[in-house]
Each structure stands twice: as structure tokens, then as C-alpha cells.
Design an enzyme around this catalytic site. Structure first.
Site, short mmCIF file in Angstrom:
data_model
loop_
_atom_site.label_atom_id
_atom_site.label_comp_id
_atom_site.label_asym_id
_atom_site.label_seq_id
_atom_site.Cartn_x
_atom_site.Cartn_y
_atom_site.Cartn_z
N TYR A 22 0.82 -1.21 0.00
CA TYR A 22 0.00 0.00 0.00
C TYR A 22 0.86 1.27 0.00
O TYR A 22 0.58 2.21 0.73
CB TYR A 22 -0.96 0.00 1.20
CG TYR A 22 -2.17 -0.88 0.98
CD1 TYR A 22 -3.26 -0.40 0.26
CD2 TYR A 22 -2.22 -2.18 1.46
CE1 TYR A 22 -4.37 -1.21 0.04
CE2 TYR A 22 -3.31 -2.99 1.24
CZ TYR A 22 -4.40 -2.50 0.54
OH TYR A 22 -5.49 -3.28 0.31
N TYR A 151 -14.24 -3.87 3.32
CA TYR A 151 -12.88 -4.40 3.14
C TYR A 151 -12.71 -5.58 4.09
O TYR A 151 -12.92 -5.46 5.29
CB TYR A 151 -11.84 -3.32 3.45
CG TYR A 151 -10.42 -3.83 3.35
CD1 TYR A 151 -9.78 -3.94 2.13
CD2 TYR A 151 -9.73 -4.23 4.49
CE1 TYR A 151 -8.48 -4.42 2.03
CE2 TYR A 151 -8.43 -4.72 4.41
CZ TYR A 151 -7.82 -4.81 3.18
OH TYR A 151 -6.54 -5.29 3.08
N ASP A 257 -16.78 -9.52 10.50
CA ASP A 257 -15.33 -9.39 10.38
C ASP A 257 -14.86 -8.43 11.46
O ASP A 257 -14.89 -7.21 11.29
CB ASP A 257 -15.00 -8.87 8.98
CG ASP A 257 -13.53 -8.61 8.77
OD1 ASP A 257 -12.76 -8.72 9.75
OD2 ASP A 257 -13.13 -8.28 7.64
N LYS A 286 -5.46 -9.26 14.03
CA LYS A 286 -4.73 -8.06 14.42
C LYS A 286 -4.37 -8.04 15.89
O LYS A 286 -3.32 -8.51 16.29
CB LYS A 286 -5.52 -6.81 14.02
CG LYS A 286 -5.58 -6.56 12.51
CD LYS A 286 -6.15 -5.21 12.19
CE LYS A 286 -6.25 -4.95 10.69
NZ LYS A 286 -4.95 -4.78 10.02
#
Length: 438
Positions: A22, A151, A257, A286
Site C-alpha cells: 500500500y 474491506y 469481520d 490483528k
């Protein structure tokens, strides 16, 4: 850093050998990126000794800050005992203990499938949903419905249900078709409603898909309460309630999610708890290991798991897995992370700190160049008039020791949950000054 290699050497080697995710290639034409060499508490340090508040928790993961002694010790202890062992027809204590701890966060019977990253957790969830219906003899139920600009990661299945135009248009030919419906967006409500008058009109598109295609759907998948990569687009719990009702009515599985929003970020352990619902499949990642090692989990209802039980004439094995699924060292880090969360009451304290962000919203709303300001738990986002303004604010903050990474025109703060209140206040002050100076 290696004593024989200076920062300039690293930068030259970086440019020749490293591919940054990114990151636009043109960004290498400017000043060298900070070369981060140490993390301690809520701060990162570069090779020149500069200190930066990690205001985005290193891509929303390091909720407990850096170099937490207990997590580091847990990693070292486990590394001295067992570094890796597969979970295919084998087991090991840390995976068992972590699965037990995770299922204990839910009121119903659950089973846990481990992977290494969020996208892999989502891929597993999608395949579990499809095979669940296959196992039940409903082979036409293999489609998904998701929100526009959602996303869910960058693997092809995750992109198929979570496509963002600027990220993924190059890969459209590789994606499987999915129903995408209007995403709730309180900051850009096209129905002209305020939170007080909202009747969740934005759920009509989702309801239409369920009405027309409910018997084709395997599952619906959403980021609960906040679409992160879309620009920190926050929406109310009532939308999740509506979606949950639709899923129950049409017998469609609901996947949430929680990769970014889980682990206390919104003021609850999981964002879906704000809506008082219980999803069928929950994806976690995460912050699961405190952001220290890659590990993710797909937490599945027992009633779904039970359909995978086989017999000699009917092999229902879930032929899916990852080499490092449930890696002992990563699992040890996650176990210690969960222990710290419980002992230090991290989630409840983070919820209280989130009030500081909520109280700051009016202060930013009247500033020039500001389009919208929003907050949710320990998330604070300022949407500016253009991306160039956001980049200008980013540069200003970096020079004052605050590391951010805007999403388009949105400058946001998602600092470690353990950030002291006075640091949160001073960071808001710095952000306010930077926006005011535009």
C-alpha cells in the site's frame, strides 16, 4: 540497527530490494521514510532517535503498545519449548488453551479454526459457510451479500466480498460474483436523516437482496459498526440488528469481520456486542496477539461445526488449512494478551477513554476544510476537503512526533488502547492545531 550499517545504507537497500505494501512508488521521490528500530509502550523510535506516538497502532493491531514485557516473555518461553507443530491430526497445548479462551468469550457452543492473518480468517469463514450448506444438501446456497466499500482483506475470496475500487479494480476478472448493497453511512446519509430521526432506510437494499435471493445466499458478511479502509465510515448498531433479523428470517448465516474492530477497539470486546446480536461466524485477528505475531481465528457456531461430522460413506472434512495455523509461539502471545485484557480491564478502561474522543467531535466540526468528524470507542476521524489536506496534516503531525496514515481525505487516530488520557488529549490538541493551520 546493525552497527555496521547506517540509516542511509538501509534506505538505499530498501529502495533496491523491498516492496512496501500500500505504498505508491512515487513516494520514494521525497524524503526517506522513518526507519523504525524500536518500539516501547505507545511509541515507535526511528534510527535517528526520533520518538513517534503510534497513533494507528501499527495498522490497528498493537492495542497494548510495544514491548509489553509479559507478551515478550511469553514468546520467549514458548520459543524455548516448542516453535511449531501442525494441527493436522496433531495438537499442542497452546492451541487448545487459546481455542478454549476464545470460545469462552461467547455464550454459546463454538469451535475455532486458526490462521495467520485476517484475510485468511475471512477466506476460511466464506468456505465454511458454503460447505455448511453443501453438507446440508443445499448446494445452490453459495453466494454472499456484503456492503459496498467493505474491506475484508486482499486474498481473492476476501476481495470478492470486500472490493474497494481504488485497491482492487485490477483484479475484477479474478473475482467471484457477490451481491453488494448500499453501505450505511451516517456522515453521508443520502436520506437526509440524523441519528435521532434515522429509521435505517439504508437497509432497504440489503432487504431487497434477501427477498429476491435469500435461497441462494450462504451468508452475509460485514465489518461491524465501522468500515475501516473505506475511510472510517461509522454506522449505528441498529443496522446490525436489522441485518441479524434478515439473516434469521431467511436462514442465512451472518459473518462479522472483527479483525479491526474487535479486541476492545469500539469499547466492547467485539463491536457486534453493541447491537446485542450473536453472529454465526466471527473473524478475529490483528490485536489477538497484541499485534506481536501473526495469528487469526475463525470462531464458528457449534451447530455449523456439527454438519462437518463424517462417516465412512460421507467425507465431510473441511479441506482447508494453513501451515502456521495455531502456531505455538503466536498462540502463546495471544494467550498472554487475553490474560492482560482480563486482569487490567483493558476494554472497560478503553471505553472510558473513548469518551474523550466523543467529546472532542464538536470542537473539530467548525474548523475550515473539515467535511465531517466522527468517533467510535477509541477511533477518531476527521474527514477533510481533499486528500492533499490530509497529507499536509499527516506531515505536520509527523514533525511533532505523531505517526498517522490518512485514508484518502480522512485523518484518523486509532492509538493503542493503553494510551494514557493526557496523551490522548495532547494528541487531539496537535491534530486540532494541524487542521486549523490548513
Amino acid at each position: 540497527m546493525n552497527s555496521g550499517q547506517g540509516c542511509a545504507d538501509y534506505w538505499q537497500s530498501d529502495r533496491h530490494h523491498l516492496w512496501h505494501p500500500y505504498t505508491r512508488q512515487s513516494s520514494f521521490d521525497g524524503e526517506p521514510f522513518p526507519m523504525i528500530t524500536k518500539g516501547e509502550g505507545i511509541y515507535l523510535y526511528d534510527s535517528a532517535g526520533n520518538r513517534y506516538l503510534d497513533a494507528i497502532s501499527s495498522w490497528w493491531a498493537c492495542n497494548l503498545g510495544h514491548s509489553e514485557p509479559r507478551i515478550v516473555s511469553a514468546i520467549v518461553r514458548q520459543a524455548q519449548e516448542l516453535q511449531h507443530s501442525i494441527l493436522g491430526n496433531l495438537s499442542h497445548p497452546r492451541a487448545v488453551e487459546l481455542a478454549e479462551k476464545l470460545t469462552g468469550l461467547f455464550p454459546d457452543d463454538r469451535h475455532v479454526l486458526f490462521a495467520s492473518d485476517g484475510a485468511s480468517s475471512v477466506e476460511a469463514a466464506l468456505k465454511v459457510a458454503v460447505q455448511y450448506w453443501y453438507n446440508r444438501g443445499c448446494r445452490d446456497r453459495c453466494k454472499f451479500v456484503s456492503l459496498e466499500n467493505g474491506y475484508h482483506g486482499d486474498t481473492l475470496g476476501a476481495v470478492s466480498v470486500g472490493r474497494i475500487e481504488s485497491f482492487h479494480r485490477q483484479f475484477d476478472a479474478l473475482l467471484f460474483p457477490a451481491f453488494r448493497v448500499e453501505a450505511p453511512c451516517c456522515s453521508c446519509c443520502k436520506y437526509g436523516k440524523s441519528p435521532d430521526s434515522c429509521k435505517i432506510d439504508c437497509s432497504r437494499g440489503m432487504a431487497d437482496v434477501f427477498a429476491k435471493h435469500g435461497n441462494e445466499l450462504a451468508a452475509a458478511i460485514v465489518e461491524p459498526l465501522c468500515q475501516g479502509a473505506a475511510g472510517i465510515r461509522i454506522y449505528p448498531p441498529r443496522y446490525l440488528e436489522k441485518l441479524h433479523e434478515l439473516c434469521r428470517k431467511h436462514e442465512v448465516l451472518l459473518i462479522v469481520d472483527e479483525i479491526a474492530m474487535g479486541m476492545g477497539r469500539t469499547g466492547r470486546m467485539f463491536a457486534f456486542e453493541h447491537a446485542g446480536i450473536m453472529p454465526d461466524i466471527v473473524c478475529i485477528g490483528k490485536g489477538l496477539s497484541g499485534g506481536y505475531l501473526p495469528i487469526s481465528a475463525t470462531v464458528v457456531k457449534g451447530s455449523i461445526f456439527d454438519t462437518f461430522k463424517d462417516d465412512p460413506d460421507d467425507d465431510r472434512t473441511f479441506y482447508h488449512g494453513h501451515t502456521f495455523a495455531g502456531n505455538p509461539i503466536a498462540a502463546a502471545a495471544a494467550l498472554e494478551t487475553l490474560a492482560i485484557y482480563k486482569e487490567r480491564d483493558v476494554v472497560a478502561i478503553a471505553a472510558e477513554k473513548g469518551d474523550l474522543f466523543k467529546e472532542a467531535v464538536p470542537r473539530f466540526s467548525a474548523l475550515p476544510h473539515v467535511v465531517d468528524v466522527r468517533s467510535l470507542g477509541m477511533i477518531f476521524a476527521v474527514e477533510l476537503d481533499e486528500p492533499a489536506s490530509a497529507q499536509e496534516v499527516k506531515a505536520q503531525l509527523l514533525g511533532q512526533g505523531v505517526m498517522t496514515r490518512p485514508l484518502g481525505a480522512v485523518v484518523y487516530l486509532m492509538p493503542p488502547l493503553v494510551t494514557p488520557p493526557d496523551i490522548l488529549i495532547s494528541t487531539l490538541d496537535l491534530l486540532h492545531a494541524a487542521v486549523s493551520a490548513l
